[in-house]
Write a protein that holds these residues in place. Sequence first.
Motif, mmCIF file in Angstrom:
data_model
loop_
_atom_site.group_PDB
_atom_site.id
_atom_site.type_symbol
_atom_site.label_atom_id
_atom_site.label_comp_id
_atom_site.label_asym_id
_atom_site.label_seq_id
_atom_site.Cartn_x
_atom_site.Cartn_y
_atom_site.Cartn_z
ATOM 1 N N SER A 1 0.922 -1.180 0.084
ATOM 2 C CA SER A 1 -0.085 0.092 -0.211
ATOM 3 C C SER A 1 0.879 1.235 -0.031
ATOM 4 N N LEU A 2 1.924 1.209 0.692
ATOM 5 C CA LEU A 2 2.815 2.339 0.536
ATOM 6 C C LEU A 2 3.549 2.648 -0.693
ATOM 7 N N ASP A 3 4.110 1.661 -1.272
ATOM 8 C CA ASP A 3 4.572 1.637 -2.474
ATOM 9 C C ASP A 3 3.444 2.018 -3.588
ATOM 10 N N LYS A 4 2.130 1.747 -3.615
ATOM 11 C CA LYS A 4 1.260 2.134 -4.386
ATOM 12 C C LYS A 4 0.488 3.664 -3.973
ATOM 13 N N GLY A 5 0.975 4.163 -2.859
ATOM 14 C CA GLY A 5 0.587 5.570 -2.352
ATOM 15 C C GLY A 5 -0.544 5.661 -1.533
ATOM 16 N N PHE A 6 -0.972 4.421 -0.913
ATOM 17 C CA PHE A 6 -2.181 4.434 -0.143
ATOM 18 C C PHE A 6 -1.528 4.315 1.278
ATOM 19 N N PHE A 7 -1.102 5.772 1.651
ATOM 20 C CA PHE A 7 -0.419 5.954 2.979
ATOM 21 C C PHE A 7 -1.225 5.564 4.218
ATOM 22 N N GLY A 8 -2.655 5.959 4.239
ATOM 23 C CA GLY A 8 -3.646 5.850 5.217
ATOM 24 C C GLY A 8 -3.832 4.041 5.496
ATOM 25 N N LYS A 9 -3.996 3.683 4.411
ATOM 26 C CA LYS A 9 -4.074 2.027 4.443
ATOM 27 C C LYS A 9 -3.054 1.543 4.849
ATOM 28 N N SER A 10 -1.879 1.803 4.409
ATOM 29 C CA SER A 10 -0.612 0.938 4.819
ATOM 30 C C SER A 10 -0.195 1.532 6.355
#
Length: 1421
Positions: free
Chosen positions: A782-791
């Motif tokens: 998720s971090l690599d995909k840009g979903f920081f909150g989900k990460s």
Amino acid sequence: MSSTKALLKAVNDFIKQSKWDDAIESAREVLQKDPKNYHAHIFLAFALDKKNNVDEAENTYLAATNIKPADTQAWQGLIKLYQRQGNKKLKQYKHAAIKLGEIFRDANELFKFQDVVDKFVDHARTQGERLQYVDALDIQLPESPLYEALEGRVPHPAKTYEIQAKIVEPEEKKRINTLIGERRTRIGARVSEVSLEVKREVYRQSRLGHIYRQLIDWTTDDELRRTYEEKLLQYCYDRLLAWPPGEEKKQEMEIVWKLANDMVIIRHPFKFAWDIALNWQDHKEIKEWDVTILRQYCLFFPDSDLNRVIMGFLTSDVSPFPKETPAQNDAAADGESEDESEDDDAGGVPTTYVPPTEEDRLLMMTEGISSGDSLFAYRLMGEYYQHLEEHESNVELMRKAIDFLETERTKTGLAFQNTGDAYSLYLGTALVFYQSPRHHQEAKSLFDGVLAHDPTSTPAMIGVGLIYEEEEEYDEAVDFLERASLGDPTNLRVKTEAAWVKALKGDFATAKDELEACMPLLTKKGQNNKELLSQTQYRLGYCIWNLDTSKSARKSRGGAYNYFLESLKSNLNYAPAYTILGIYYSDYAKDKKRARRCFQKAVELSPSEVLSAERLARSFADDGDWDRVELVAQRVVDSGKVKPPPGSKRKGISWPFSALGVAELNKQDYHKAIVSFQAALRISPSDYHSWVGLGESYHGSGRYIAATKALLNAQKLEESPNVEITGQETWFTRFILAEVKRELGEFDEAISLYQQVLGERPEEDGVAISLMQAMVDNALVSLDKGFFGKSVDHAVSALKFAVETRATIKDTFNFWRAIADACSLFTSVQGRLPEFPKELVQGLLGSDEAAPEYQVLKDIDGVGTAVVSTNGIFHDNEKMGIDLTRAMHATILAHKRAVHLSASDIHAQAVAFYNLGWAEYRAHSCLPAHLRKKATRYLKAAISCFKRAIELEAANSEFWNALGVVTSTVNPAVSQHSFVRSLHLNERGAHSWTNLGALALLQGDLQLANEVFTKAQSADPDFAHAWLGQGLVALLLGDQREARGLFIHSMDIAEASSLATRRLYSVSMFDHILSSPSDLSITSLVQPILALSQIQGLKPQDLAYRHLSTLFQERNQEYQRAAHSLENICTQVEADYEVTESPQSLKHFSIAKADVARTLLAQGLNVEAIEAAEMAIQLSSDESDSELTAEERKRVRLSAHVSMGLAQYYLDHVNDAVGSLEQAIQESDGNPDVACVLAQVLWAAGQEAPRERARDVLFEVIEQHPNHVQSVCLLGVIALLDKDDESLEAVVSELQNLRSSDGGVSAAEQSQLGEVLKAVAALSAGDEEGQAQADVMFHPYLPHGWAELAGLEGTAGDGEGAAEMALRVAIKGVAPRGDLPAEELAKAYAGTGRVMDAQTAVMVAPWEGAGWRSLGDAIRG
């Protein structure tokens, strides 16, 4: 008459005087007068001979012989004539010699007679060829008419025939070889066909056979006769091979057959003849051969291969012949002694060897059949193998025998029907049992072939019955076996087999009665049928076993159990008895040890004992002995019992393949495991465990999609009512499916499956670890995909689960690695640091500073539990730093726990130190830039960790790469060595190449850096940092366009967590925007804004990039967001300045305030904009007190003055606005754009003086900047409004020049020029359409000219074509081929007037009114 005599006398005189011509002439005169004159012919022939006219001389002599056949002169003349011609006339010479010899014989002049013959023979020998000499010798043989007179005067005929034979033999061979050599080179010729053709040709002309026969008849030497009898047989056999099928071949075969049999009758020990006599016999039964001949063969040829087979067979139990008694041996020896030499009278040794044991017999027969080809030997060996039940060997042997039989049929022309049937029966019977039932179809076809011409063949019917028995078609099996029993009532094997088939049908009572009836007969035969007796005892016991299935009956040792033991007493190698005894000991006697021994013995004896093999495999599997499981399963598979033949009703057996798959899974041989499970599923598609095993094998081999399908099929079987599966078995399926989903990146489904499994089996520590890893992996992805909150949410979930899970998994390496990865994620997403669950982490790590697991490298990095366990209240400015330090320390401490737990595993410890090293380096990287200029304690600890990892595992390229990274700023030489070592270990490591390139950049070697980055791109084209590094090289070389392209590409392929790519990309795009036209499309701003927003999420304290983000937002007309962000920046910078009084903070504050003024002005907050602008002007007023450079100060003050001037204008403070704008012009050295703004403000004042001032300002701009489009357009509009024709004419001229220029004027400015010129034309009653056409002519690739032309001409006729062209040009001008804005494209679509295009215009740019207006007009129209 007197004249004739006179002429003859004259001829004689001429001959004496050697006057040959005169003699010839005179002789011919005589012949004219008297054609029958004998002497004239003689004289003429003699003279012609002297004149070398040999042909005419010969004819004349022959004419003379016709006149007086009994006169010697003519014949003697012919002989002399022929002698002088050498070997040319040997045939005629022979005729003349015979005639002359007969004359002398009749005259009783025997000396002359013999002289004639001897001279002829000598002449042929010396002058003729070898074969001519052979023909000449015929004159001395009994066939010659002279033989009666020559007998006793010439050599014996046998001698002459021997000479002829010795000459003809090599000559024929030579001729055959010569002709073959000549003809084999012909186009399309085959050596075999040419050889046969040549031999047939030579043999048809050959007289060698006749010579052999005559020599045999005439010789008195028995040894010579035997020699030539052998040669005659071989010669006739060679002729037989040469003839094609037909009458000739049949005749030759009969000759060979007679010759061979004659030699056998007289007991001549010629092996070739005996082989023919034995092998060419074609009897239905072996017992039809003459045993006396067989034994004589063994005596004559004790060293032959066939002797080994015959002797082994005759002495075996399977032989139908009576055993040879000692008396017979002595008689045979006495009979043979008559033919032996006297040297053997004193004694000797036996010439035959009788094998003492069955093993020796089998070895002897095997040696005999392996090195020789014999139809009879194959037949004996097939019978013996069938007796021994060596089915595999018999299959191989009979296949070879059948091929050899076809060869013999071709050679001899014999049918060998019975021999072929015997081979088929042997092969079919062996195929029934060998790898049963794989070859049943082939075996049945062989039996059917025999039954087709011999319907009463008992072995064939037995074979078909056995096949039906194996195929579980018991009714047909019983039918065939009973028919076979009727044909051979004494065959107990058939009777017992028929009874056994009835038992297999379930008719145990009938089977028991029939088997009991056979028992006395079998017992009576004793040792001769011990195998059949053992089998019958077992089967009888099996019937009793199944007639009464009660536990007490089966447990009784007096019933079936007794028969099983008796079976083994009769034959210790009978495998089924061991199987049933194993079941008895396992299920009833409860003796597991003895049961295993029985099962093992059964499998050793026969791999077809599938039940024993299954029980044995399960026993080994329970012990975890997978090697033995594999061995047992493979033995069963190789037996051929597992797969039924096509069309068979018998079910296949899948468990051996499943067992093989499990064993191979344990050895991690996934490819073989996949093959095994697939084989199992082909046999049993509803085998649940095979589907699970197949899915696990696919997972292990990396084929995740296939694994998913296999596991889903297994789950479908869970719902099937026909498959009994317990809940204890299904959890593993879900676990493996979760593992597959995790590998596929479907983490949410994987986590759900893990949680289901843990809900059912909370004690499964491996599942808990996998769940934690899935949560952490989901967070990282998720971090690599840009979903920081989900990460962050997933990282928190992982930490919560870690606190709640069982304590048993907290002492594992993977547990603490997952904890460390979860904590490390907060150091990457620093915008979510306030969400760091410090209480959870404190509970996991504890607060014991002295704990041994935390002492790793503590003397270097100084990291303990103090910061993690701190719970104080901190100032807002300190919270982020404290939270970041807490997350870093928690990561490091978790990795230290992993290092401590992996002390016993070198590989795991190396990985743990590697992970700890990166955690230390991450902590170093998170420090402020001024602290990273020197080697921090974190960096030193990282270097120590990577060195330790390399000590533990020096061949790992990743460890060397990591050491190179951490030493790049401390010791470049060590760093370079580390990267080179990493690349030596893994040349395809793109990250290592990239890091080496970065090191070269740090050292200023741009050429090397560029080459290394190119190498990295080749190794992995999707590695973003390689492209990023090459972009930096291009930037340092001054190629900004190339650098921007590389940064864009790296941005496209990089993960969202890559700060470097987003930083360099956004900066390069902003630099491009600054140098690009002001009408840059909005779409080119979206991606940089997204990149900068991701930077803010990853590192919110990076104010420079937050400030850059507001500049992009401002250009994207997001004024409110930009203003809010700028206000926050100002607040943070002001707070920092109050603490540090840093000039840098003051500089940043001044720039931010100027930008705030612009965004407030854009929102219409004019008063606030004036306040912000005044503050920016005040802070930048004194050059000595500001960190601003001259250029920065100029830009800040220009922006502030313009913003303040426009705000004052909007507040109707025109004079103040003019003052501010004039100040802006003054400080910006006459910026033309600002001057245009000032002119517009002055003109808007409405008074003549300000308007005149506006004109002056614009003229000044044009004077300084002649190509400034906006100022020229403003002057044109003013001239139109003033109706100043003189000024208007000058302005129009300048506008025309600008429109026709190729450079410096953008598409938007061209559109503005066109609008002004069209307005001038409209107000001046000019040609508006002409202006639009001029726009099209000057710039046909721009849509505005076509659109204007369409608007003037309407949407019909030519206007429709112009609108269509405007649309086409607009479509070609949008990205990526151009920079045409979405609004212009929407206008082009709207201009066509079509409903479809109007809808497209609305979709392209919903905010543009032209599309909506066109849609409304189209609907109304």
